[in-house]
Motif scaffolding. Structure first.
Motif, PDB file in Angstrom:
ATOM      1  N   GLY A  80      29.147  40.810  51.611  1.00 33.32           N
ATOM      2  CA  GLY A  80      28.981  39.539  51.794  1.00 33.32           C
ATOM      3  C   GLY A  80      29.428  39.185  50.384  1.00 33.32           C
ATOM      4  N   LYS A  81      30.271  39.455  49.840  1.00 29.89           N
ATOM      5  CA  LYS A  81      30.555  39.543  48.222  1.00 29.89           C
ATOM      6  C   LYS A  81      32.100  39.269  47.295  1.00 29.89           C
ATOM      7  CE  LYS A  81      26.048  41.730  45.964  1.00 29.89           C
ATOM      8  NZ  LYS A  81      25.245  42.702  45.216  1.00 29.89           N
ATOM      9  N   ARG A  82      31.949  38.920  48.365  1.00 33.60           N
ATOM     10  CA  ARG A  82      33.547  38.388  48.400  1.00 33.60           C
ATOM     11  C   ARG A  82      34.382  37.498  47.171  1.00 33.60           C
ATOM     12  NH1 ARG A  82      36.957  35.631  52.336  1.00 33.60           N
ATOM     13  NH2 ARG A  82      35.742  33.861  51.580  1.00 33.60           N
ATOM     14  N   ASP A  83      34.050  36.928  46.819  1.00 37.85           N
ATOM     15  CA  ASP A  83      33.922  35.868  45.545  1.00 37.85           C
ATOM     16  C   ASP A  83      34.067  36.994  44.716  1.00 37.85           C
ATOM     17  OD1 ASP A  83      35.221  33.864  47.999  1.00 37.85           O
ATOM     18  OD2 ASP A  83      32.927  32.803  47.174  1.00 37.85           O
ATOM     19  N   GLU A  84      32.953  37.816  44.585  1.00 34.89           N
ATOM     20  CA  GLU A  84      32.704  38.268  43.187  1.00 34.89           C
ATOM     21  C   GLU A  84      33.637  39.485  43.244  1.00 34.89           C
ATOM     22  OE1 GLU A  84      28.456  37.238  44.460  1.00 34.89           O
ATOM     23  OE2 GLU A  84      30.202  37.594  45.435  1.00 34.89           O
ATOM     24  N   TYR A  85      33.844  40.113  44.790  1.00 39.64           N
ATOM     25  CA  TYR A  85      35.127  40.162  44.170  1.00 39.64           C
ATOM     26  C   TYR A  85      36.377  40.481  43.722  1.00 39.64           C
ATOM     27  CZ  TYR A  85      33.454  45.114  46.738  1.00 39.64           C
ATOM     28  OH  TYR A  85      33.215  46.104  47.459  1.00 39.64           O
ATOM     29  N   VAL A  86      36.692  39.662  44.666  1.00 43.68           N
ATOM     30  CA  VAL A  86      37.788  38.728  44.334  1.00 43.68           C
ATOM     31  C   VAL A  86      38.014  38.238  42.508  1.00 43.68           C
ATOM     32  CG1 VAL A  86      39.405  36.626  43.856  1.00 43.68           C
ATOM     33  CG2 VAL A  86      38.294  37.598  46.273  1.00 43.68           C
ATOM     34  N   GLU A  87      37.026  37.601  41.589  1.00 46.56           N
ATOM     35  CA  GLU A  87      36.905  37.804  40.049  1.00 46.56           C
ATOM     36  C   GLU A  87      36.492  38.113  39.723  1.00 46.56           C
ATOM     37  OE1 GLU A  87      33.844  35.720  36.877  1.00 46.56           O
ATOM     38  OE2 GLU A  87      32.901  35.449  39.059  1.00 46.56           O
ATOM     39  N   PHE A  88      36.336  39.815  39.822  1.00 41.51           N
ATOM     40  CA  PHE A  88      36.801  41.152  39.024  1.00 41.51           C
ATOM     41  C   PHE A  88      38.068  41.124  39.388  1.00 41.51           C
ATOM     42  CE2 PHE A  88      35.867  45.561  38.773  1.00 41.51           C
ATOM     43  CZ  PHE A  88      35.353  45.898  37.451  1.00 41.51           C
ATOM     44  N   LEU A  89      38.266  41.618  40.936  1.00 39.69           N
ATOM     45  CA  LEU A  89      40.182  42.050  41.374  1.00 39.69           C
ATOM     46  C   LEU A  89      41.050  41.456  39.847  1.00 39.69           C
ATOM     47  CD1 LEU A  89      39.523  42.931  44.564  1.00 39.69           C
ATOM     48  CD2 LEU A  89      40.781  44.316  42.949  1.00 39.69           C
ATOM     49  N   ASN A  90      41.204  39.683  39.786  1.00 38.75           N
ATOM     50  CA  ASN A  90      41.658  39.258  39.332  1.00 38.75           C
ATOM     51  C   ASN A  90      41.765  38.995  37.653  1.00 38.75           C
ATOM     52  OD1 ASN A  90      42.881  38.186  42.012  1.00 38.75           O
ATOM     53  ND2 ASN A  90      41.321  36.275  41.232  1.00 38.75           N
ATOM     54  N   GLN A  91      40.771  39.454  37.383  1.00 40.58           N
ATOM     55  CA  GLN A  91      40.333  39.250  36.238  1.00 40.58           C
ATOM     56  C   GLN A  91      40.627  40.882  35.108  1.00 40.58           C
ATOM     57  OE1 GLN A  91      35.717  39.453  35.331  1.00 40.58           O
ATOM     58  NE2 GLN A  91      36.112  36.758  35.244  1.00 40.58           N
ATOM     59  N   ASN A  92      40.722  41.849  36.411  1.00 41.84           N
ATOM     60  CA  ASN A  92      41.527  42.504  35.959  1.00 41.84           C
ATOM     61  C   ASN A  92      42.868  42.935  36.277  1.00 41.84           C
ATOM     62  OD1 ASN A  92      39.007  44.832  34.237  1.00 41.84           O
ATOM     63  ND2 ASN A  92      38.190  43.467  35.840  1.00 41.84           N
ATOM     64  N   GLY A  93      43.453  41.706  36.997  1.00 41.73           N
ATOM     65  CA  GLY A  93      44.755  42.391  36.633  1.00 41.73           C
ATOM     66  C   GLY A  93      45.328  42.351  38.088  1.00 41.73           C
ATOM     67  N   ILE A  94      44.319  42.143  39.013  1.00 36.91           N
ATOM     68  CA  ILE A  94      44.763  42.592  40.783  1.00 36.91           C
ATOM     69  C   ILE A  94      45.291  41.186  41.172  1.00 36.91           C
ATOM     70  CG2 ILE A  94      44.605  43.747  42.943  1.00 36.91           C
ATOM     71  CD1 ILE A  94      45.231  45.661  39.952  1.00 36.91           C
ATOM     72  N   GLY A  95      46.156  41.242  41.630  1.00 38.60           N
ATOM     73  CA  GLY A  95      46.407  39.837  42.372  1.00 38.60           C
ATOM     74  C   GLY A  95      45.745  39.757  43.904  1.00 38.60           C
ATOM     75  N   THR A  96      45.599  38.982  44.508  1.00 37.79           N
ATOM     76  CA  THR A  96      44.450  38.812  45.481  1.00 37.79           C
ATOM     77  C   THR A  96      44.937  37.981  46.172  1.00 37.79           C
ATOM     78  OG1 THR A  96      42.760  37.152  44.507  1.00 37.79           O
ATOM     79  CG2 THR A  96      42.442  40.118  44.955  1.00 37.79           C
TER      80      THR A  96
END
Length: 368
Positions: free
Chosen positions: A290-306
């Motif tokens: 259920g921590k989808r939003d945390e994953y999205v923020e982390f991926l985006n901060q590390n250069g991975i588009g989501t």
């Protein structure tokens, strides 16, 4: 970091598309003309349908297809709530009402077991959505439609070339509708197309997209300006020569991601049902904790588009609440809160894919 970002989508336009557009501009025929007709024939042949009718968007394709089926005020069309709003809006445009059946949490497509429970004497059609490029269970849906004498309008906006039991989607129901928006597996910049084997629907759709005229300036029904331009069609013709390669690349990239992400705890990679050809318009993972939003923020901060496709079931959209178009679909609501789409498009390099895998692993370690 932004300069090195792995993008979630990347329209693949080459010199063939550019030359095609330039030739149209030089010809002086830039509205609907011979290139549209050429594109229609080429697309119909590829899908396996008798006819294709090009439109100016996937949404207008859906609206036109529903009108061909006679959907109007008070009629009900059963569809998925877990989709882009165009699926539901196209029904609303006709005066009809979308009725939402829940999805399955493996494919994220409409659950055939839920459809039959929703059929009433107002039900006129079923609109399955082939979400993310994977076909819905068309054998079961077709059996239900035949039993209850219902039309099937396939929303294949994300599924160019996808197959169910070796038959292309868009050639299974009464009509199929595709989108050519720039993020799709192939593009015409903006545009859509309807496929059908029904000559009556073919003639009617052509009339609807041209202000209800069967010949110029003679209008025997209310229609719309839903025509595709030859400029858009020229792009589509060039893309048709590349779509098989595009889809193969998407499958190759999806398989690479599957291998790299398969052992990560708390993540479900895409499920591939039997007897289908998936074309991976989206590569969508499910975050179990259920921590989808945390994953999205982390991926985006590390250069991975989501992407989050889609964060709100249609019946929870503000305008649908205002229109009193309701629903309650447990699986759709869970998916809406737990899915993330990752880059899978043909322009990705192996290094890009490895970066996606590495950052997802880091996110999992951080948030598990």
């Amino acid at each position: 970091m932004e300069d090195n970002k792995v993008s979630i989508a990347n329209p693949n336009i080459g010199k063939e598309e550019i030359e095609g557009v330039l030739n149209v501009l030089k010809s002086g025929m830039i509205a609907q003309g011979p290139k549209v007709e050429e594109f229609e024939k080429k697309f119909a042949s590829w899908i396996g349908s008798e006819y294709a009718i090009a439109t100016n968007s996937g949404t207008s394709a859906l609206h036109t297809a529903l009108l061909c089926c006679g959907i109007g005020k008070g009629d009900e069309v059963i569809t998925s709530p877990f989709t882009f709003i165009a699926s539901g809006n196209s029904i609303v445009y006709t005066g009809g009402k979308p009725i939402f059946a829940d999805i399955t949490l493996d494919t994220y497509n409409i659950d055939p077991n839920q459809i039959e429970t929703l059929i009433t004497d107002k039900t006129k059609a079923i609109m399955p959505v082939h979400l993310y490029g994977q076909p819905a269970k068309m054998d079961e849906i077709k059996e239900i439609a035949d039993k209850h004498d219902l039309y099937i309008v396939e929303d294949a906006a994300q599924a160019h070339g996808a197959k169910f039991n070796n038959k292309c989607v868009g050639d299974i129901g009464d009509l199929g509708c595709f989108s050519f928006y720039p993020t799709k597996n192939m593009t015409t910049s903006e545009g859509g197309i309807i496929t059908t084997n029904n000559e009556e629907f073919y003639e009617l759709a052509k009339k609807i997209r041209a202000h209800g005229a069967s010949e110029r300036y003679y209008h025997d029904m209310i229609g719309y300006n839903y025509r595709m331009t030859d400029i858009a069609a020229a792009i589509g013709i060039a893309q048709m020569d590349k779509i098989e390669e595009f889809n193969m690349s998407r499958n190759k990239n999806a398989n690479y991601l599957n291998d790299g992400l398969k052992d990560i705890e708390g993540i479900k990679t895409p499920f591939l049902q039997e007897n289908t050809t998936h074309v991976y318009h989206q590569y969508t993972i499910f975050i179990e904790n259920g921590k989808r939003d945390e994953y999205v923020e982390f991926l985006n901060q590390n250069g991975i588009g989501t992407g989050i496709h889609y964060p709100i079931p249609l019946y929870n959209q503000p305008i649908y609440k205002e229109l009193e178009i309701g629903g309650s679909c447990k699986n759709a609501e869970e998916a809406a809160s737990k899915v993330i789409s990752l880059p899978v498009h043909p322009s990705l390099s192996e290094n890009d894919l490895n970066r996606v895998i590495e950052v997802v692993k880091e996110a999992s370690n951080k948030f598990s």
